[in-house]
Design a protein around this motif. Structure first.
Motif, PDB file in Angstrom:
ATOM      1  N   GLN A   3      24.616  43.870  12.572  1.00 34.32           N
ATOM      2  CA  GLN A   3      25.545  44.398  13.132  1.00 34.32           C
ATOM      3  C   GLN A   3      26.811  42.929  12.368  1.00 34.32           C
ATOM      4  OE1 GLN A   3      26.517  43.946  16.943  1.00 34.32           O
ATOM      5  NE2 GLN A   3      26.888  46.399  17.218  1.00 34.32           N
ATOM      6  N   VAL A   4      28.131  43.711  11.639  1.00 32.29           N
ATOM      7  CA  VAL A   4      29.507  43.086  11.598  1.00 32.29           C
ATOM      8  C   VAL A   4      30.005  43.212  12.325  1.00 32.29           C
ATOM      9  CG1 VAL A   4      31.052  42.509   9.523  1.00 32.29           C
ATOM     10  CG2 VAL A   4      28.637  44.443   9.237  1.00 32.29           C
ATOM     11  N   LYS A   5      30.786  41.727  12.644  1.00 34.93           N
ATOM     12  CA  LYS A   5      31.500  41.420  13.504  1.00 34.93           C
ATOM     13  C   LYS A   5      33.009  41.346  13.377  1.00 34.93           C
ATOM     14  CE  LYS A   5      32.481  38.519  17.559  1.00 34.93           C
ATOM     15  NZ  LYS A   5      31.894  38.010  18.879  1.00 34.93           N
ATOM     16  N   ILE A   6      33.619  41.612  13.562  1.00 38.74           N
ATOM     17  CA  ILE A   6      35.195  41.819  13.654  1.00 38.74           C
ATOM     18  C   ILE A   6      35.998  40.852  14.126  1.00 38.74           C
ATOM     19  CG2 ILE A   6      37.009  42.882  12.534  1.00 38.74           C
ATOM     20  CD1 ILE A   6      35.418  45.299  12.094  1.00 38.74           C
ATOM     21  N   SER A   7      36.813  40.225  14.155  1.00 37.98           N
ATOM     22  CA  SER A   7      37.982  39.028  14.791  1.00 37.98           C
ATOM     23  C   SER A   7      38.998  39.943  14.663  1.00 37.98           C
ATOM     24  CB  SER A   7      37.256  37.860  15.041  1.00 37.98           C
ATOM     25  OG  SER A   7      36.348  37.044  14.736  1.00 37.98           O
ATOM     26  N   PHE A   8      39.932  40.563  15.263  1.00 32.74           N
ATOM     27  CA  PHE A   8      40.682  40.701  15.151  1.00 32.74           C
ATOM     28  C   PHE A   8      41.659  39.679  16.330  1.00 32.74           C
ATOM     29  CE2 PHE A   8      38.360  44.420  15.542  1.00 32.74           C
ATOM     30  CZ  PHE A   8      39.462  45.765  14.690  1.00 32.74           C
ATOM     31  N   LEU A  80      48.908  32.627  15.020  1.00 35.16           N
ATOM     32  CA  LEU A  80      48.012  33.359  14.257  1.00 35.16           C
ATOM     33  C   LEU A  80      46.637  31.992  13.647  1.00 35.16           C
ATOM     34  CD1 LEU A  80      49.351  35.191  11.735  1.00 35.16           C
ATOM     35  CD2 LEU A  80      47.716  36.020  13.625  1.00 35.16           C
ATOM     36  N   MET A  81      46.785  29.946  13.298  1.00 32.97           N
ATOM     37  CA  MET A  81      46.486  29.453  13.715  1.00 32.97           C
ATOM     38  C   MET A  81      45.130  29.234  14.422  1.00 32.97           C
ATOM     39  SD  MET A  81      46.195  28.301  10.357  1.00 32.97           S
ATOM     40  CE  MET A  81      46.119  26.612  10.152  1.00 32.97           C
ATOM     41  N   ALA A  82      46.130  29.362  15.391  1.00 32.00           N
ATOM     42  CA  ALA A  82      45.200  29.237  17.470  1.00 32.00           C
ATOM     43  C   ALA A  82      44.071  30.035  17.249  1.00 32.00           C
ATOM     44  CB  ALA A  82      46.423  28.741  18.266  1.00 32.00           C
ATOM     45  N   GLY A  83      44.472  31.639  16.952  1.00 34.26           N
ATOM     46  CA  GLY A  83      43.404  32.523  17.286  1.00 34.26           C
ATOM     47  C   GLY A  83      42.647  32.366  16.071  1.00 34.26           C
ATOM     48  N   TYR A  84      42.623  31.655  14.440  1.00 31.89           N
ATOM     49  CA  TYR A  84      41.498  31.549  13.489  1.00 31.89           C
ATOM     50  C   TYR A  84      40.511  30.968  14.197  1.00 31.89           C
ATOM     51  CZ  TYR A  84      44.693  33.423  10.431  1.00 31.89           C
ATOM     52  OH  TYR A  84      45.540  35.124   9.994  1.00 31.89           O
ATOM     53  N   ASP A  90      32.636  37.897  11.393  1.00 30.01           N
ATOM     54  CA  ASP A  90      32.161  37.927   9.718  1.00 30.01           C
ATOM     55  C   ASP A  90      33.822  37.682   8.961  1.00 30.01           C
ATOM     56  OD1 ASP A  90      29.456  37.556  10.138  1.00 30.01           O
ATOM     57  OD2 ASP A  90      29.410  39.275  11.310  1.00 30.01           O
ATOM     58  N   ILE A  91      34.356  38.971   9.662  1.00 27.93           N
ATOM     59  CA  ILE A  91      35.909  39.597   9.470  1.00 27.93           C
ATOM     60  C   ILE A  91      36.137  38.899  10.019  1.00 27.93           C
ATOM     61  CG2 ILE A  91      36.692  41.822   8.450  1.00 27.93           C
ATOM     62  CD1 ILE A  91      34.204  42.347   7.189  1.00 27.93           C
ATOM     63  N   ILE A  92      37.508  38.494   9.752  1.00 25.06           N
ATOM     64  CA  ILE A  92      38.541  38.207  10.911  1.00 25.06           C
ATOM     65  C   ILE A  92      39.978  39.083  10.142  1.00 25.06           C
ATOM     66  CG2 ILE A  92      40.443  36.192  11.624  1.00 25.06           C
ATOM     67  CD1 ILE A  92      36.447  34.855  10.540  1.00 25.06           C
ATOM     68  N   LYS A 163      37.534  37.108   4.707  1.00 21.54           N
ATOM     69  CA  LYS A 163      36.021  36.734   4.906  1.00 21.54           C
ATOM     70  C   LYS A 163      35.882  35.155   5.765  1.00 21.54           C
ATOM     71  CE  LYS A 163      33.297  38.811   1.017  1.00 21.54           C
ATOM     72  NZ  LYS A 163      33.464  38.916  -0.588  1.00 21.54           N
ATOM     73  N   LYS A 164      34.997  35.353   6.742  1.00 26.30           N
ATOM     74  CA  LYS A 164      34.714  34.167   7.816  1.00 26.30           C
ATOM     75  C   LYS A 164      35.191  33.039   6.713  1.00 26.30           C
ATOM     76  CE  LYS A 164      31.375  32.195  10.974  1.00 26.30           C
ATOM     77  NZ  LYS A 164      30.518  32.718  12.048  1.00 26.30           N
ATOM     78  N   PHE A 165      34.592  32.069   5.685  1.00 25.63           N
ATOM     79  CA  PHE A 165      34.773  31.049   5.100  1.00 25.63           C
ATOM     80  C   PHE A 165      36.247  31.248   4.471  1.00 25.63           C
ATOM     81  CE2 PHE A 165      36.175  31.432   0.303  1.00 25.63           C
ATOM     82  CZ  PHE A 165      35.693  32.569   0.066  1.00 25.63           C
ATOM     83  N   VAL A 166      37.445  32.071   4.706  1.00 21.69           N
ATOM     84  CA  VAL A 166      38.345  31.440   3.945  1.00 21.69           C
ATOM     85  C   VAL A 166      39.461  31.101   5.578  1.00 21.69           C
ATOM     86  CG1 VAL A 166      40.293  33.014   3.169  1.00 21.69           C
ATOM     87  CG2 VAL A 166      37.889  33.170   2.327  1.00 21.69           C
ATOM     88  N   CYS A 167      38.968  32.367   6.065  1.00 22.13           N
ATOM     89  CA  CYS A 167      38.999  31.601   7.420  1.00 22.13           C
ATOM     90  C   CYS A 167      38.967  29.958   7.864  1.00 22.13           C
ATOM     91  CB  CYS A 167      38.875  32.258   8.567  1.00 22.13           C
ATOM     92  SG  CYS A 167      39.889  31.966  10.896  1.00 22.13           S
ATOM     93  N   LYS A 168      37.932  30.144   7.879  1.00 22.56           N
ATOM     94  CA  LYS A 168      37.221  27.916   8.041  1.00 22.56           C
ATOM     95  C   LYS A 168      38.111  27.754   6.972  1.00 22.56           C
ATOM     96  CE  LYS A 168      32.364  27.588   9.101  1.00 22.56           C
ATOM     97  NZ  LYS A 168      30.825  27.573   9.060  1.00 22.56           N
TER      98      LYS A 168
END
Ligand code: UDP
Ligand code: MG
Length: 327
Positions: A3-8, A80-84, A90-92, A163-168
Protein backbone atom coordinates in the motif's frame (compact mmCIF):
# COMPACT_ATOMS: atom_id res chain seq x y z
CA UNK A 1 1.08 -5.03 -3.73
CA UNK A 2 2.35 -2.77 -1.00
CA UNK A 3 0.00 0.00 0.00
CA UNK A 4 1.21 3.52 -0.75
CA UNK A 5 0.62 5.90 2.10
CA UNK A 6 -0.01 9.59 1.45
CA UNK A 7 0.49 12.20 4.16
CA UNK A 8 -1.53 15.37 3.67
CA UNK A 9 -0.03 18.27 5.56
CA UNK A 10 -2.45 21.17 6.06
CA UNK A 11 -1.45 24.43 7.74
CA UNK A 12 -4.62 25.76 9.36
CA UNK A 13 -5.32 29.41 10.05
CA UNK A 14 -8.76 31.01 10.27
CA UNK A 15 -10.41 28.11 8.53
CA UNK A 16 -13.10 26.80 10.87
CA UNK A 17 -15.63 27.08 8.03
CA UNK A 18 -13.64 25.45 5.28
CA UNK A 19 -11.41 22.79 6.85
CA UNK A 20 -14.12 20.14 7.14
CA UNK A 21 -14.82 20.26 3.42
CA UNK A 22 -11.11 19.87 2.72
CA UNK A 23 -10.90 16.82 5.02
CA UNK A 24 -13.99 15.26 3.44
CA UNK A 25 -12.66 15.80 -0.05
CA UNK A 26 -9.36 14.17 0.84
CA UNK A 27 -11.21 11.16 2.21
CA UNK A 28 -13.44 10.90 -0.84
CA UNK A 29 -10.53 11.27 -3.26
CA UNK A 30 -8.15 8.74 -1.69
CA UNK A 31 -10.82 6.13 -1.05
CA UNK A 32 -11.58 6.05 -4.78
CA UNK A 33 -8.27 4.32 -5.40
CA UNK A 34 -7.43 0.92 -4.06
CA UNK A 35 -3.85 0.46 -2.94
CA UNK A 36 -3.62 3.84 -1.21
CA UNK A 37 -3.90 4.78 2.45
CA UNK A 38 -3.58 8.22 3.94
CA UNK A 39 -3.11 10.32 7.02
CA UNK A 40 -3.76 14.00 7.53
CA UNK A 41 -1.46 16.16 9.60
CA UNK A 42 -3.41 19.30 10.37
CA UNK A 43 -1.25 22.00 11.92
CA UNK A 44 -3.10 24.69 13.81
CA UNK A 45 -0.94 27.78 13.37
CA UNK A 46 -2.31 29.27 16.57
CA UNK A 47 -5.42 30.34 14.72
CA UNK A 48 -7.65 32.81 16.58
CA UNK A 49 -10.86 31.04 15.49
CA UNK A 50 -12.24 27.63 16.52
CA UNK A 51 -10.49 25.56 13.87
CA UNK A 52 -8.65 23.53 16.53
CA UNK A 53 -11.96 22.45 18.09
CA UNK A 54 -13.30 21.53 14.67
CA UNK A 55 -10.18 19.45 14.00
CA UNK A 56 -10.34 17.74 17.37
CA UNK A 57 -13.95 16.75 16.82
CA UNK A 58 -12.98 15.17 13.49
CA UNK A 59 -9.91 13.60 15.06
CA UNK A 60 -11.97 11.85 17.72
CA UNK A 61 -13.92 9.97 15.10
CA UNK A 62 -11.05 9.42 12.70
CA UNK A 63 -7.59 8.42 13.90
CA UNK A 64 -6.11 9.19 10.48
CA UNK A 65 -6.52 12.85 11.32
CA UNK A 66 -3.49 13.88 13.32
CA UNK A 67 -3.32 17.30 14.85
CA UNK A 68 -0.45 19.54 15.89
CA UNK A 69 -1.34 22.62 17.86
CA UNK A 70 1.35 25.29 17.61
CA UNK A 71 1.89 27.62 20.54
CA UNK A 72 2.60 30.64 18.35
CA UNK A 73 1.60 31.88 14.94
CA UNK A 74 4.68 31.44 12.78
CA UNK A 75 3.22 31.50 9.28
CA UNK A 76 2.53 28.85 6.69
CA UNK A 77 6.08 27.66 6.09
CA UNK A 78 6.87 27.01 9.73
CA UNK A 79 3.55 25.20 10.09
CA UNK A 80 4.40 23.04 7.08
CA UNK A 81 7.80 22.18 8.58
CA UNK A 82 6.07 21.06 11.78
CA UNK A 83 3.69 18.89 9.78
CA UNK A 84 6.47 17.39 7.65
CA UNK A 85 8.29 16.29 10.79
CA UNK A 86 5.38 14.04 11.72
CA UNK A 87 4.50 12.81 8.24
CA UNK A 88 4.95 9.07 7.87
CA UNK A 89 3.73 8.61 4.31
CA UNK A 90 5.67 7.55 1.21
CA UNK A 91 4.38 10.68 -0.47
CA UNK A 92 3.83 13.97 1.32
CA UNK A 93 1.22 16.34 -0.11
CA UNK A 94 0.87 19.94 1.07
CA UNK A 95 -2.63 21.39 0.89
CA UNK A 96 -4.16 24.73 1.89
CA UNK A 97 -7.00 24.80 4.39
CA UNK A 98 -9.30 27.12 2.43
CA UNK A 99 -10.39 24.74 -0.31
CA UNK A 100 -8.42 26.52 -3.02
CA UNK A 101 -6.33 23.48 -3.90
CA UNK A 102 -8.10 21.24 -6.44
CA UNK A 103 -7.81 18.05 -4.39
CA UNK A 104 -9.84 16.13 -6.97
CA UNK A 105 -6.79 16.50 -9.25
CA UNK A 106 -4.62 14.65 -6.71
CA UNK A 107 -3.89 11.70 -8.96
CA UNK A 108 -2.74 13.94 -11.77
CA UNK A 109 -0.48 15.74 -9.31
CA UNK A 110 1.04 12.44 -8.13
CA UNK A 111 1.59 11.04 -11.65
CA UNK A 112 5.08 12.59 -12.20
CA UNK A 113 6.34 11.03 -8.95
CA UNK A 114 5.92 7.62 -10.58
CA UNK A 115 7.85 8.77 -13.62
CA UNK A 116 11.16 9.86 -12.22
CA UNK A 117 10.26 13.19 -10.64
CA UNK A 118 10.88 13.89 -6.95
CA UNK A 119 8.52 16.83 -6.48
CA UNK A 120 5.34 17.72 -8.31
CA UNK A 121 3.74 21.15 -8.14
CA UNK A 122 0.36 22.31 -9.34
CA UNK A 123 0.59 25.01 -11.98
CA UNK A 124 -2.33 27.41 -12.20
CA UNK A 125 -2.78 29.15 -15.52
CA UNK A 126 -4.71 32.21 -14.37
CA UNK A 127 -4.27 33.36 -10.82
CA UNK A 128 -7.50 34.02 -8.98
CA UNK A 129 -6.35 36.84 -6.76
CA UNK A 130 -6.21 40.60 -6.46
CA UNK A 131 -3.96 42.76 -8.63
CA UNK A 132 -1.88 43.54 -5.56
CA UNK A 133 -1.28 39.85 -4.86
CA UNK A 134 -0.60 39.22 -8.54
CA UNK A 135 2.14 41.81 -8.43
CA UNK A 136 3.47 40.14 -5.27
CA UNK A 137 3.49 36.76 -7.00
CA UNK A 138 5.33 38.21 -9.97
CA UNK A 139 8.02 39.73 -7.76
CA UNK A 140 8.27 36.46 -5.88
CA UNK A 141 8.63 34.45 -9.06
CA UNK A 142 11.36 36.76 -10.39
CA UNK A 143 13.15 36.60 -7.06
CA UNK A 144 13.04 32.81 -7.01
CA UNK A 145 14.36 32.78 -10.55
CA UNK A 146 17.32 35.02 -9.83
CA UNK A 147 18.19 34.17 -6.24
CA UNK A 148 17.11 30.55 -5.93
CA UNK A 149 17.93 29.65 -9.55
CA UNK A 150 14.38 28.53 -10.27
CA UNK A 151 13.93 27.42 -13.88
CA UNK A 152 11.88 30.07 -15.68
CA UNK A 153 8.88 27.94 -16.64
CA UNK A 154 8.58 26.27 -13.25
CA UNK A 155 5.73 27.67 -11.17
CA UNK A 156 5.70 27.35 -7.41
CA UNK A 157 2.33 26.85 -5.77
CA UNK A 158 0.32 25.89 -2.71
CA UNK A 159 -0.49 22.35 -3.87
CA UNK A 160 2.54 20.09 -3.97
CA UNK A 161 3.60 16.49 -3.62
CA UNK A 162 7.03 15.13 -2.75
CA UNK A 163 8.72 11.82 -2.16
CA UNK A 164 9.66 10.81 1.36
CA UNK A 165 13.39 11.36 0.86
CA UNK A 166 12.78 14.97 -0.18
CA UNK A 167 10.78 15.54 2.99
CA UNK A 168 13.56 14.02 5.08
CA UNK A 169 16.11 16.23 3.38
CA UNK A 170 14.00 19.35 3.95
CA UNK A 171 13.71 18.51 7.64
CA UNK A 172 17.46 18.78 7.99
CA UNK A 173 16.98 22.53 7.70
CA UNK A 174 16.76 23.52 11.33
CA UNK A 175 17.14 27.29 11.11
CA UNK A 176 14.28 29.58 11.99
CA UNK A 177 12.42 31.16 9.05
CA UNK A 178 12.09 28.13 6.79
CA UNK A 179 11.14 28.85 3.19
CA UNK A 180 9.72 25.73 1.60
CA UNK A 181 10.08 26.74 -2.04
CA UNK A 182 13.75 27.47 -1.47
CA UNK A 183 14.16 24.11 0.24
CA UNK A 184 12.47 22.34 -2.67
CA UNK A 185 14.77 24.01 -5.17
CA UNK A 186 17.94 23.26 -3.26
CA UNK A 187 17.00 19.60 -2.76
CA UNK A 188 16.32 18.32 -6.26
CA UNK A 189 16.34 19.29 -9.91
CA UNK A 190 13.56 16.87 -10.78
CA UNK A 191 10.54 19.05 -10.17
CA UNK A 192 7.44 18.67 -12.34
CA UNK A 193 4.59 21.10 -12.95
CA UNK A 194 1.06 19.79 -13.50
CA UNK A 195 -1.42 22.17 -15.06
CA UNK A 196 -4.75 22.53 -13.23
CA UNK A 197 -7.18 25.26 -12.18
CA UNK A 198 -7.01 26.83 -8.76
CA UNK A 199 -10.37 27.27 -7.07
CA UNK A 200 -11.88 30.44 -5.70
CA UNK A 201 -11.63 30.99 -1.99
CA UNK A 202 -14.99 29.90 -0.55
CA UNK A 203 -15.11 31.64 2.82
CA UNK A 204 -13.16 34.27 4.72
CA UNK A 205 -10.23 36.20 3.35
CA UNK A 206 -6.56 35.51 2.86
CA UNK A 207 -4.60 35.08 6.09
CA UNK A 208 -1.70 36.80 4.40
CA UNK A 209 -1.51 40.42 5.39
CA UNK A 210 0.85 42.80 3.63
CA UNK A 211 3.31 42.53 6.50
CA UNK A 212 3.29 38.73 6.48
CA UNK A 213 3.88 38.69 2.73
CA UNK A 214 6.72 41.16 3.05
CA UNK A 215 8.24 39.03 5.76
CA UNK A 216 8.07 35.94 3.65
CA UNK A 217 9.58 37.78 0.75
CA UNK A 218 12.52 39.09 2.77
CA UNK A 219 12.91 35.58 3.99
CA UNK A 220 13.28 34.03 0.58
CA UNK A 221 15.50 36.95 -0.32
CA UNK A 222 18.05 36.40 2.41
CA UNK A 223 17.69 32.83 3.60
CA UNK A 224 19.13 31.03 0.61
CA UNK A 225 21.33 33.50 -1.19
CA UNK A 226 24.10 36.00 -0.63
CA UNK A 227 23.50 37.51 -4.06
CA UNK A 228 21.89 40.65 -2.56
CA UNK A 229 25.11 41.25 -0.62
CA UNK A 230 27.13 40.87 -3.80
CA UNK A 231 24.87 43.35 -5.54
CA UNK A 232 25.38 45.73 -2.62
CA UNK A 233 29.15 45.41 -2.97
CA UNK A 234 28.97 45.97 -6.69
CA UNK A 235 26.77 49.04 -6.28
CA UNK A 236 29.22 50.35 -3.71
CA UNK A 237 32.08 50.00 -6.16
CA UNK A 238 30.11 51.67 -8.95
CA UNK A 239 29.07 54.61 -6.77
CA UNK A 240 32.48 55.22 -5.27
CA UNK A 241 34.04 55.13 -8.74
CA UNK A 242 31.42 57.55 -10.01
CA UNK A 243 32.02 59.80 -6.98
CA UNK A 244 35.77 59.76 -7.58
CA UNK A 245 35.44 60.67 -11.26
CA UNK A 246 32.88 63.34 -10.42
CA UNK A 247 35.32 64.79 -7.86
CA UNK A 248 38.07 65.01 -10.47
CA UNK A 249 35.69 66.62 -12.90
CA UNK A 250 34.65 69.23 -10.28
CA UNK A 251 38.30 70.15 -9.58
CA UNK A 252 39.16 70.39 -13.28
CA UNK A 253 36.03 72.41 -13.94
CA UNK A 254 36.90 74.82 -11.11
CA UNK A 255 40.44 75.31 -12.46
CA UNK A 256 39.22 75.95 -15.99
CA UNK A 257 36.41 78.33 -14.99
CA UNK A 258 37.48 79.83 -11.61
CA UNK A 259 34.49 82.16 -11.24
CA UNK A 260 31.92 79.33 -11.18
CA UNK A 261 29.57 79.31 -8.15
CA UNK A 262 29.79 76.50 -5.59
CA UNK A 263 26.99 74.05 -6.36
CA UNK A 264 25.35 73.21 -3.06
CA UNK A 265 22.24 71.72 -4.60
CA UNK A 266 24.12 69.19 -6.66
CA UNK A 267 26.16 68.39 -3.58
CA UNK A 268 23.00 67.79 -1.56
CA UNK A 269 21.59 65.56 -4.26
CA UNK A 270 24.70 63.43 -4.32
CA UNK A 271 24.86 63.19 -0.53
CA UNK A 272 21.23 62.20 -0.23
CA UNK A 273 21.51 59.63 -2.95
CA UNK A 274 24.68 58.02 -1.68
CA UNK A 275 23.66 58.01 1.95
CA UNK A 276 20.34 56.46 0.98
CA UNK A 277 22.11 53.66 -0.83
CA UNK A 278 24.47 53.24 2.12
CA UNK A 279 21.64 52.98 4.59
CA UNK A 280 19.88 50.42 2.45
CA UNK A 281 23.01 48.32 2.25
CA UNK A 282 23.63 48.55 5.96
CA UNK A 283 20.06 47.44 6.53
CA UNK A 284 20.64 44.50 4.23
CA UNK A 285 23.82 43.51 6.04
CA UNK A 286 21.98 43.94 9.33
CA UNK A 287 19.29 41.59 8.07
CA UNK A 288 21.84 38.88 7.44
CA UNK A 289 23.61 39.43 10.75
CA UNK A 290 20.27 39.39 12.56
CA UNK A 291 19.45 36.09 10.94
CA UNK A 292 22.80 34.61 11.90
CA UNK A 293 22.22 35.79 15.44
CA UNK A 294 18.74 34.34 15.62
CA UNK A 295 20.04 31.05 14.23
CA UNK A 296 22.87 30.66 16.71
CA UNK A 297 20.38 31.64 19.35
CA UNK A 298 18.55 28.39 18.55
CA UNK A 299 15.24 30.12 17.97
CA UNK A 300 12.78 27.36 17.14
CA UNK A 301 10.93 27.15 13.82
CA UNK A 302 7.80 26.33 15.77
CA UNK A 303 6.70 25.21 19.22
CA UNK A 304 4.17 22.41 19.59
CA UNK A 305 1.73 22.87 22.43
CA UNK A 306 -0.23 19.68 21.99
CA UNK A 307 -0.57 16.72 19.65
CA UNK A 308 -3.64 14.61 18.93
CA UNK A 309 -3.65 11.09 17.43
CA UNK A 310 0.13 11.08 17.17
CA UNK A 311 1.92 8.15 18.68
CA UNK A 312 5.27 8.25 16.96
CA UNK A 313 8.22 10.51 17.49
CA UNK A 314 8.86 13.00 14.70
CA UNK A 315 11.33 12.26 11.92
CA UNK A 316 13.65 15.07 13.01
CA UNK A 317 14.14 13.42 16.36
CA UNK A 318 14.39 10.06 14.66
CA UNK A 319 17.25 11.44 12.56
CA UNK A 320 18.79 12.78 15.69
CA UNK A 321 18.51 9.43 17.45
CA UNK A 322 20.01 7.63 14.50
CA UNK A 323 22.96 10.00 14.56
CA UNK A 324 23.41 9.49 18.27
CA UNK A 325 23.19 5.73 18.10
CA UNK A 326 26.04 5.67 15.60
CA UNK A 327 28.47 7.20 18.03
N1 UDP B 1 -1.48 30.14 6.95
C1 UDP B 1 -0.86 29.79 8.15
N2 UDP B 1 -0.49 30.78 9.02
C2 UDP B 1 -0.72 32.10 8.76
C3 UDP B 1 -1.36 32.44 7.54
C4 UDP B 1 -1.72 31.44 6.66
O1 UDP B 1 -0.62 28.62 8.42
O2 UDP B 1 -0.37 32.93 9.59
C5 UDP B 1 -1.87 29.06 6.01
C6 UDP B 1 -3.35 28.97 5.80
O3 UDP B 1 -3.93 28.19 6.80
C7 UDP B 1 -3.44 28.32 4.44
C8 UDP B 1 -2.19 28.80 3.74
O4 UDP B 1 -1.34 29.31 4.75
O5 UDP B 1 -3.44 26.90 4.51
C9 UDP B 1 -2.48 29.85 2.70
O6 UDP B 1 -3.11 30.93 3.33
P1 UDP B 1 -4.16 31.85 2.61
O7 UDP B 1 -5.18 31.04 1.90
O8 UDP B 1 -4.65 32.80 3.64
O9 UDP B 1 -3.21 32.60 1.59
P2 UDP B 1 -3.40 32.76 0.02
O10 UDP B 1 -4.07 31.54 -0.52
O11 UDP B 1 -4.21 33.98 -0.12
O12 UDP B 1 -1.99 32.91 -0.45
MG1 MG C 1 -5.69 30.57 -0.01
Amino acid sequence: MKQVKISFVIPCYRSEDSIEDVLSEIEKTVEQRPGYAYEVIAVNDNSPDRVLQVLKRRGEADRRIKILDLAKNGGKHAALMAGYAYAEGDIIVSVDDDGQCPIDKLWELLEPLFHGYDISLAKYPSKRQSAFKNFGSLVNAKMAQILLKKPKELQLSNFSAMKKFVCKEILKYQNPYPYIDGLFLRTTGKIANVLMDERERQTGSSGYTFLKSLNLWLNGFTAFSVLPLRIATLLGIVFSAAGFLFGIWVVVHKILTPDILAGYSSLMAVILFVSGILMMMMGLIGEYIGRIYISINNSPQYVIRETVNIGSIPSVEKNYDEKNSLS
